[in-house]
Design a protein around this motif. Structure first.
Motif, PDB file in Angstrom:
ATOM      1  N   VAL A 296     -12.816  34.573  10.440  1.00 51.51           N
ATOM      2  CA  VAL A 296     -12.864  35.941   9.924  1.00 51.51           C
ATOM      3  C   VAL A 296     -13.347  36.907  10.996  1.00 51.51           C
ATOM      4  N   GLN A 297     -14.370  36.495  11.737  1.00 51.83           N
ATOM      5  CA  GLN A 297     -14.888  37.339  12.813  1.00 51.83           C
ATOM      6  C   GLN A 297     -13.831  37.551  13.895  1.00 51.83           C
ATOM      7  N   GLN A 298     -13.113  36.498  14.262  1.00 60.61           N
ATOM      8  CA  GLN A 298     -12.072  36.615  15.280  1.00 60.61           C
ATOM      9  C   GLN A 298     -10.903  37.456  14.780  1.00 60.61           C
ATOM     10  N   ALA A 299     -10.512  37.270  13.515  1.00 63.54           N
ATOM     11  CA  ALA A 299      -9.390  38.035  12.967  1.00 63.54           C
ATOM     12  C   ALA A 299      -9.725  39.517  12.867  1.00 63.54           C
ATOM     13  N   ALA A 300     -10.998  39.840  12.619  1.00 67.36           N
ATOM     14  CA  ALA A 300     -11.389  41.252  12.548  1.00 67.36           C
ATOM     15  C   ALA A 300     -11.224  41.936  13.898  1.00 67.36           C
TER      16      ALA A 300
ATOM     17  N   LYS B 115      -5.759  38.193  13.994  1.00 69.29           N
ATOM     18  CA  LYS B 115      -5.349  36.842  13.643  1.00 69.29           C
ATOM     19  C   LYS B 115      -6.329  35.859  14.278  1.00 69.29           C
ATOM     20  N   SER B 116      -6.307  34.621  13.802  1.00 67.21           N
ATOM     21  CA  SER B 116      -7.207  33.605  14.351  1.00 67.21           C
ATOM     22  C   SER B 116      -6.578  32.232  14.217  1.00 67.21           C
ATOM     23  N   VAL B 117      -6.639  31.462  15.290  1.00 74.65           N
ATOM     24  CA  VAL B 117      -6.155  30.092  15.255  1.00 74.65           C
ATOM     25  C   VAL B 117      -7.107  29.188  14.485  1.00 74.65           C
TER      26      VAL B 117
ATOM     27  N   ALA C  63       1.052  29.006  22.178  1.00 74.02           N
ATOM     28  CA  ALA C  63       1.858  30.127  21.678  1.00 74.02           C
ATOM     29  C   ALA C  63       1.016  31.363  21.415  1.00 74.02           C
ATOM     30  N   GLY C  64      -0.295  31.234  21.468  1.00 72.70           N
ATOM     31  CA  GLY C  64      -1.176  32.373  21.222  1.00 72.70           C
ATOM     32  C   GLY C  64      -1.056  32.933  19.828  1.00 72.70           C
ATOM     33  N   THR C  65      -0.862  32.046  18.858  1.00 73.20           N
ATOM     34  CA  THR C  65      -0.640  32.493  17.495  1.00 73.20           C
ATOM     35  C   THR C  65      -1.862  32.239  16.627  1.00 73.20           C
ATOM     36  N   GLY C  66      -1.788  32.639  15.381  1.00 74.75           N
ATOM     37  CA  GLY C  66      -2.873  32.459  14.424  1.00 74.75           C
ATOM     38  C   GLY C  66      -2.466  32.997  13.069  1.00 74.75           C
ATOM     39  N   LEU C  67      -3.345  32.890  12.113  1.00 76.17           N
ATOM     40  CA  LEU C  67      -3.129  33.438  10.769  1.00 76.17           C
ATOM     41  C   LEU C  67      -4.067  34.612  10.555  1.00 76.17           C
ATOM     42  N   VAL C  68      -3.735  35.450   9.566  1.00 77.32           N
ATOM     43  CA  VAL C  68      -4.550  36.628   9.312  1.00 77.32           C
ATOM     44  C   VAL C  68      -5.741  36.317   8.407  1.00 77.32           C
ATOM     45  N   ALA C  69      -5.673  35.198   7.689  1.00 76.90           N
ATOM     46  CA  ALA C  69      -6.763  34.814   6.792  1.00 76.90           C
ATOM     47  C   ALA C  69      -6.653  33.328   6.502  1.00 76.90           C
ATOM     48  N   THR C  70      -7.663  32.780   5.850  1.00 77.70           N
ATOM     49  CA  THR C  70      -7.649  31.360   5.516  1.00 77.70           C
ATOM     50  C   THR C  70      -6.549  31.057   4.510  1.00 77.70           C
TER      51      THR C  70
END
Length: 402
Positions: free
Chosen positions: A212-216, A220-222, A296-303
């Motif tokens: 959550v901290q990283q996505a803020a 996005k966060s892996v 790929a430097g990707t992630g999701l926006v939330a859990t």
């Protein structure tokens, strides 16, 4: 203590000891797989993030995983050791663990259920033929009640805190790996922690807040994908579907659907507990997926909760690069987990555990499979402690027709 799922291996080597442990775990978990599927269906359908959210029906999920399923495991483990008396004291002792617990006490149930039953067995052996006629029922009932109550207290005060300490240690270890930027190695800890039903503690207690901290900051966060990736579990289930023990293959399609589309990862944990070496397949698949996510430097926006493919679709940020990275990693993790799992299962040549015990030189011979089947048939004819994995009426399950 053989089971209908895993015949008793021979020998005293490390391999045989690990296989015996796997057989005992399977004997406690696999007879209750229907209850796991029932819980998985209820959870996937009725929790707030499920397919058919329902507040009242969704309340069934938590008591089932925290109370019902551990009790069933403790009951079954006790029955494996000392029949019905062992089952009763094992269930009562397990209740001492689950009372007030904030995490599912599956590991504790696997310990205290057989332990309580073993103590009951020792006591019954001491008083055998020493009780006066007419007092047998009185002695049997009070001895079981006193021992069960004592073990429930021991479980609540001693074993429960140890299990909770293991949960905290697993979370701290994963957090250390995240802090030191060695994310692919987190699979070495995350996958075993998941199989011990510590997945929620790791995901929501450690990875979620960090994500959550990283996505803020980045959008996005892996970290949201380290534990929730359904790929490794899907690969393990597919390996069982094509190359696992024959009597388990029919149950894997439903488990795969509940896991991948419903996001209930707990449904595949018993399959790894049955053959502990299969954790290597989940580790390999998880590490592969994480490496691709990072590259790929990707992630999701939330859990993604629950960790289903639909939740992943909902939480993937816009952009072709994100979509390619997320789903390439997911599919690759499933493929690697399947390939490693298939190899660990001998690509079907070790379809039954008995085939593994014929010796390394002839483990792949055509006659081994028949020998394994004969071993299972012979074991399933036993009674008492030799009929672990039996049906509810105490009779051994017969091998499936080939």
């Amino acid at each position: 203590m053989a089971t209908a799922y895993t015949p008793e291996p021979t020998g005293d080597g490390a391999r045989a000891r690990v296989q015996r442990l796997g057989g005992h775990l399977a004997g406690m978990v696999m007879p209750n797989i229907g209850a796991f599927i029932a819980w998985g269906l209820i959870t996937a359908l009725f929790i707030p993030t499920g397919w058919l959210p329902n507040k009242d029906l969704g309340e069934l999920s938590e008591p089932m995983i925290k109370v019902l399923l551990p009790l069933l495991i403790g009951y079954t483990g006790g029955r494996m050791v000392h029949g019905q008396r062992g089952a009763v004291v094992g269930a009562v002792a397990t209740m001492g663990l689950v009372a007030g617990a904030d995490v599912p006490m599956f590991l504790g149930a696997m310990i205290i259920g057989p332990l309580a039953a073993y103590l009951m067995k020792l006591f019954d052996g001491l008083i055998e033929d020493r009780v006066r006629t007419g007092f047998e029922m009185l002695v049997d009932n009070f001895s079981a009640g006193i021992l069960a109550a004592a073990m429930a207290v021991v479980g609540n005060l001693a074993i429960g805190p140890v299990v909770r300490a293991c949960t905290d240690a697993a979370g701290e270890a994963v957090g250390w790996l995240v802090d030191h930027d060695v994310l692919p190695l987190t699979s070495v800890l995350i996958e075993p922690a998941k199989v011990l039903f510590l997945n929620n503690a790791v995901n929501h207690g450690v990875l979620g807040p960090l994500g959550v901290q990283q996505a803020a900051e980045t959008g996005k966060s892996v970290l949201f994908m380290l534990e929730s990736n359904p790929g490794p579990g899907l690969g393990v289930l597919l390996a069982y579907m094509f190359f696992g023990p024959r009597r388990l293959r029919p149950s894997t399609p439903a488990a795969a659907i509940i896991h991948f589309f419903g996001g209930i990862h707990e449904i595949y944990f018993p399959y790894i507990l049955m053959k502990p070496r299969m954790i290597l397949a989940a580790m390999a698949g998880g590490a592969t997926g994480i490496a691709i996510f990072l590259a790929a430097g990707t992630g999701l926006v939330a859990t993604p909760s629950p960790g289903s493919i639909f939740a992943y679709l909902a939480q993937t940020p816009r952009g072709a690069g994100n979509w390619i990275g997320v789903y390439t990693g997911l599919l690759a993790s499933a493929a690697v987990s399947f390939a490693v799992g298939a190899a660990l299962l001998g690509f079907g040549r070790l379809a039954e555990d008995g085939a593994e015990e014929q010796g390394s030189g002839d483990a792949g011979d055509a006659g081994n499979e028949k020998d394994a089947g004969d071993a299972i048939t012979d074991e399933s004819k036993g009674t008492g402690a030799e009929t672990a994995g039996t049906g509810g009426d105490g009779t051994a399950q017969q091998p499936a027709a080939r």
